[in-house]
Design a protein around this motif. Structure first.
Motif, PDB file in Angstrom:
ATOM      1  N   LEU A  11      -3.972 -14.308  15.223  1.00  0.00           N
ATOM      2  CA  LEU A  11      -4.801 -14.062  14.046  1.00  0.00           C
ATOM      3  C   LEU A  11      -4.486 -12.703  13.438  1.00  0.00           C
ATOM      4  CD1 LEU A  11      -7.110 -14.941  12.212  1.00  0.00           C
ATOM      5  CD2 LEU A  11      -8.716 -13.901  13.835  1.00  0.00           C
ATOM      6  N   ILE A  12      -4.340 -11.697  14.298  1.00  0.00           N
ATOM      7  CA  ILE A  12      -3.991 -10.363  13.816  1.00  0.00           C
ATOM      8  C   ILE A  12      -2.659 -10.387  13.088  1.00  0.00           C
ATOM      9  CG2 ILE A  12      -3.385  -8.027  14.538  1.00  0.00           C
ATOM     10  CD1 ILE A  12      -6.343  -8.547  14.594  1.00  0.00           C
ATOM     11  N   THR A  13      -1.695 -11.125  13.666  1.00  0.00           N
ATOM     12  CA  THR A  13      -0.368 -11.223  13.050  1.00  0.00           C
ATOM     13  C   THR A  13      -0.445 -11.864  11.673  1.00  0.00           C
ATOM     14  OG1 THR A  13       0.650 -11.423  15.219  1.00  0.00           O
ATOM     15  CG2 THR A  13       1.976 -12.130  13.328  1.00  0.00           C
ATOM     16  N   VAL A  14      -1.207 -12.973  11.582  1.00  0.00           N
ATOM     17  CA  VAL A  14      -1.360 -13.672  10.303  1.00  0.00           C
ATOM     18  C   VAL A  14      -2.008 -12.765   9.266  1.00  0.00           C
ATOM     19  CG1 VAL A  14      -2.568 -15.551   9.134  1.00  0.00           C
ATOM     20  CG2 VAL A  14      -1.415 -15.974  11.308  1.00  0.00           C
ATOM     21  N   LEU A  15      -3.049 -12.067   9.676  1.00  0.00           N
ATOM     22  CA  LEU A  15      -3.737 -11.177   8.745  1.00  0.00           C
ATOM     23  C   LEU A  15      -2.841 -10.045   8.284  1.00  0.00           C
ATOM     24  CD1 LEU A  15      -7.285 -10.966  10.403  1.00  0.00           C
ATOM     25  CD2 LEU A  15      -6.653 -12.143   8.293  1.00  0.00           C
ATOM     26  N   SER A  16      -2.002  -9.522   9.190  1.00  0.00           N
ATOM     27  CA  SER A  16      -1.120  -8.425   8.813  1.00  0.00           C
ATOM     28  C   SER A  16      -0.097  -8.888   7.803  1.00  0.00           C
ATOM     29  CB  SER A  16      -0.429  -7.846  10.052  1.00  0.00           C
ATOM     30  OG  SER A  16       0.451  -8.799  10.615  1.00  0.00           O
ATOM     31  N   PHE A  17       0.431 -10.130   7.993  1.00  0.00           N
ATOM     32  CA  PHE A  17       1.390 -10.643   7.027  1.00  0.00           C
ATOM     33  C   PHE A  17       0.714 -11.025   5.728  1.00  0.00           C
ATOM     34  CE2 PHE A  17       5.579 -10.693   8.649  1.00  0.00           C
ATOM     35  CZ  PHE A  17       5.456 -10.667  10.024  1.00  0.00           C
ATOM     36  N   ALA A  18      -0.577 -11.412   5.798  1.00  0.00           N
ATOM     37  CA  ALA A  18      -1.298 -11.756   4.574  1.00  0.00           C
ATOM     38  C   ALA A  18      -1.463 -10.540   3.676  1.00  0.00           C
ATOM     39  CB  ALA A  18      -2.658 -12.350   4.927  1.00  0.00           C
ATOM     40  N   GLN A  19      -1.389  -9.350   4.272  1.00  0.00           N
ATOM     41  CA  GLN A  19      -1.546  -8.128   3.500  1.00  0.00           C
ATOM     42  C   GLN A  19      -0.229  -7.644   2.896  1.00  0.00           C
ATOM     43  OE1 GLN A  19      -4.249  -6.097   2.756  1.00  0.00           O
ATOM     44  NE2 GLN A  19      -5.492  -7.810   3.417  1.00  0.00           N
ATOM     45  N   GLN A  20       0.849  -8.422   3.069  1.00  0.00           N
ATOM     46  CA  GLN A  20       2.146  -7.957   2.589  1.00  0.00           C
ATOM     47  C   GLN A  20       2.318  -8.111   1.086  1.00  0.00           C
ATOM     48  OE1 GLN A  20       4.415  -6.388   4.812  1.00  0.00           O
ATOM     49  NE2 GLN A  20       2.498  -6.492   5.947  1.00  0.00           N
ATOM     50  N   ALA A  21       1.380  -8.752   0.408  1.00  0.00           N
ATOM     51  CA  ALA A  21       1.410  -8.879  -1.047  1.00  0.00           C
ATOM     52  C   ALA A  21       0.002  -8.689  -1.584  1.00  0.00           C
ATOM     53  CB  ALA A  21       1.961 -10.233  -1.469  1.00  0.00           C
ATOM     54  N   ILE A  22      -0.112  -7.941  -2.680  1.00  0.00           N
ATOM     55  CA  ILE A  22      -1.418  -7.662  -3.271  1.00  0.00           C
ATOM     56  C   ILE A  22      -1.348  -7.986  -4.756  1.00  0.00           C
ATOM     57  CG2 ILE A  22      -3.029  -5.837  -3.916  1.00  0.00           C
ATOM     58  CD1 ILE A  22      -2.370  -4.467  -1.287  1.00  0.00           C
ATOM     59  N   SER A  23      -2.340  -8.707  -5.242  1.00  0.00           N
ATOM     60  CA  SER A  23      -2.444  -9.024  -6.669  1.00  0.00           C
ATOM     61  C   SER A  23      -3.809  -8.572  -7.164  1.00  0.00           C
ATOM     62  CB  SER A  23      -2.258 -10.519  -6.903  1.00  0.00           C
ATOM     63  OG  SER A  23      -2.255 -10.808  -8.285  1.00  0.00           O
ATOM     64  N   THR A  24      -3.812  -7.756  -8.219  1.00  0.00           N
ATOM     65  CA  THR A  24      -5.057  -7.137  -8.677  1.00  0.00           C
ATOM     66  C   THR A  24      -5.033  -6.968 -10.194  1.00  0.00           C
ATOM     67  OG1 THR A  24      -5.230  -5.900  -6.602  1.00  0.00           O
ATOM     68  CG2 THR A  24      -6.539  -5.086  -8.416  1.00  0.00           C
TER      69      THR A  24
END
Length: 507
Positions: A11-24
């Protein structure tokens, strides 16, 4: 417990990779309106720019650390530094920057706007990059074409098939509106000097358009040929008249099918096929053509001689006025307006750094038609040319282009009579064989918008430039409709709503 820990680790790994792109999306805290062209920096040499709707997406190529932060800055707003790992909102607000009176420029020299412009011109060689350079860029070209009038009235026709109904059917298949979009991600290698040149490395590219609106004239050509062969004689010639103009055109003998001149026909067909292949090859030379458009956008800048933005080179043609002192990307700048005084084409605003007199932004727009041609029913107007140029410092502390935008608009029209007469001197009693007389009224307008953003900029040496070889036969990926996954994982200019809504008829 072992499985729980393993699952928690995943889960930590998935969350860390989920943060590799940001749209704002960036909004003004007071007006709630989007903030376009804001500079979003990640480190010293990389970052993106928000689009016209204030939206940006940034991708991270490495694992993020607690100390990693985004620096967001824009003209007239307070800069904002945000730890990347704590950025979870889809909307960010920037606060307009207020300037206290005692904060406005403190100097023992009170320069006139003309003197500031002169200093900016004197410091071009020192402030801007004119050496070997490598830029990672994204380029988007949006093209919109509209036919507002395509009327052909048949006044007289001796060929029954060439009637008003037939002409109207041709006009009907011509699309009244068409748009297409080209996007390129790549590296541009530039070399300045007397033999200045560029090399382009295309990483990925796409062409978004509707093939159904690309009118194919092959079927029409075959239909026309059938009609002509039925009514037109081999040894005839055409007299083509439009108003006071007239010309004479002979008919190609290979147009008719006959065994006695099969050799000539085959030679002609081979020649035409060769020309078609050359035309296809030209269209396929995507790399060369797009390199020219990208470098052309850069070379339109005020830092180059003979630029259309000649307020530095020919300041006597303009009136200058200091409007304000403001912060732009954490630089304190003069905001100076320029308007035509003598036969100049553009007006706009320049933002000059008060420390080194570098121009770090220009907004410009034409004040009159750049071209306005009208003669004997043919008209052409280049009615619009506006844009923005933004510069920031690179790793060598030299200003380089960060963002460029240019919008061009033109009109083209034809309103005149057209008469085609077939004549044949070998027919006894009458030289005129057939006649087609018509009135043509055609009006078309198109708009081209070009956007260029430089994500990374590095100085390189002559050897690096020489060692890079372009990849020939590069072609874009055809997209019949917008695909949000195509640029997934890449830094690009976020598409506007028109691009997101684009869809081919068949799609």
């Amino acid at each position: 417990m072992k499985y729980i820990l393993a699952g928690f680790s995943c889960l930590i790994t998935v969350l860390s990779f989920a943060q590799q792109a940001i749209s704002t999306k960036l909004l003004d805290t007071v007006t709630q309106k989007p903030i376009p062209f804001a500079n979003i920096s990640f480190g010293k040499n990389s970052g993106v720019i928000s689009n016209s709707s204030g939206v940006f997406t940034i991708n991270f190529k490495r694992k993020l650390k607690e100390t990693d932060a985004l620096l967001i800055s824009c003209m007239g707003y307070e800069s904002k530094s945000i730890p990347v790992l704590k950025l979870t909102d889809s909307i960010l607000f920037l606060k307009p920057k207020s300037i206290e009176l005692d904060e406005v420029l403190v100097s023992n020299k009170n320069y006139t706007p003309e003197e500031i412009i002169e200093k900016a011109n004197e410091n071009i060689g020192k402030n801007y990059a004119f050496n070997f350079n490598k830029s990672k860029l994204f380029y988007r070209e949006s093209y919109f074409n509209t036919i507002t009038k395509n009327n052909v009235k048949v006044k007289k026709s001796s060929i029954p098939e060439f009637n008003q109904k037939f002409i109207d059917s041709i006009m009907m298949i011509m699309p009244k509106k068409a748009d297409d979009y080209t996007e390129i991600l790549g590296n541009l290698y530039t070399k300045s000097g007397e033999d200045e040149s560029q090399k382009l490395d295309i990483i990925k590219a796409c062409h978004l358009y509707d093939k159904n609106k690309q009118v194919s004239f092959d079927g029409l050509e075959e239909r026309f040929n059938t009609i002509f062969k039925k009514h037109v004689k081999r040894d005839s010639y055409f007299k083509i008249k439009s108003g006071i103009f007239s010309t004479k055109e002979a008919i190609d003998s290979s147009f008719f099918d006959s065994s006695e001149d099969k050799k000539e026909k085959d030679q002609t067909a081979a020649f035409l096929e060769e020309q078609k292949k050359k035309e296809e090859a030209r269209k396929k030379d995507f790399l060369k053509y797009r390199k020219q458009t990208i470098t052309g956008l850069e070379k339109g800048s005020f830092i180059f001689k003979n630029s259309h933005l000649n307020f530095l080179e020919k300041p006597n043609k303009y009136n200058f006025e200091i409007l304000d002192h403001i912060f732009l990307n954490d630089n304190f700048v003069y905001k100076i307006s320029f308007t035509p005084k003598r036969n100049a084409d553009y007006k706009g605003f320049v933002y000059v750094n008060t420390d080194d007199y570098a121009i770090i932004r220009v907004d410009y727009e034409n004040v009159k038609f750049l071209r306005n041609f009208k003669l004997l029913g043919i008209s052409y107007q280049e009615k619009l040319h506006k844009g923005t140029l933004i510069y920031t410092k690179n790793d060598m502390d030299i200003y380089t282009l960060k963002y460029a935008e240019s919008t061009n608009g033109m009109n083209f029209g034809i309103k005149r009579p057209l008469k085609i007469i077939e004549k044949n001197k070998h027919v006894r009693g009458r030289r005129k064989q057939n006649e087609l007389s018509s009135d043509i009224h055609f009006i078309m307008s198109n708009t081209t918008k070009k956007e260029l953003v430089i994500f990374e900029n590095h100085s390189i040496n002559a050897l690096d430039y020489a060692n890079f070889n372009e990849k020939p036969n590069t072609s874009p990926t055809y997209l019949p409709s917008y695909d949000p996954k195509f640029w997934e994982g890449y830094d690009v200019i976020e598409p506007n709503q028109a691009i997101k809504d684009f869809k081919s008829i068949d799609d």
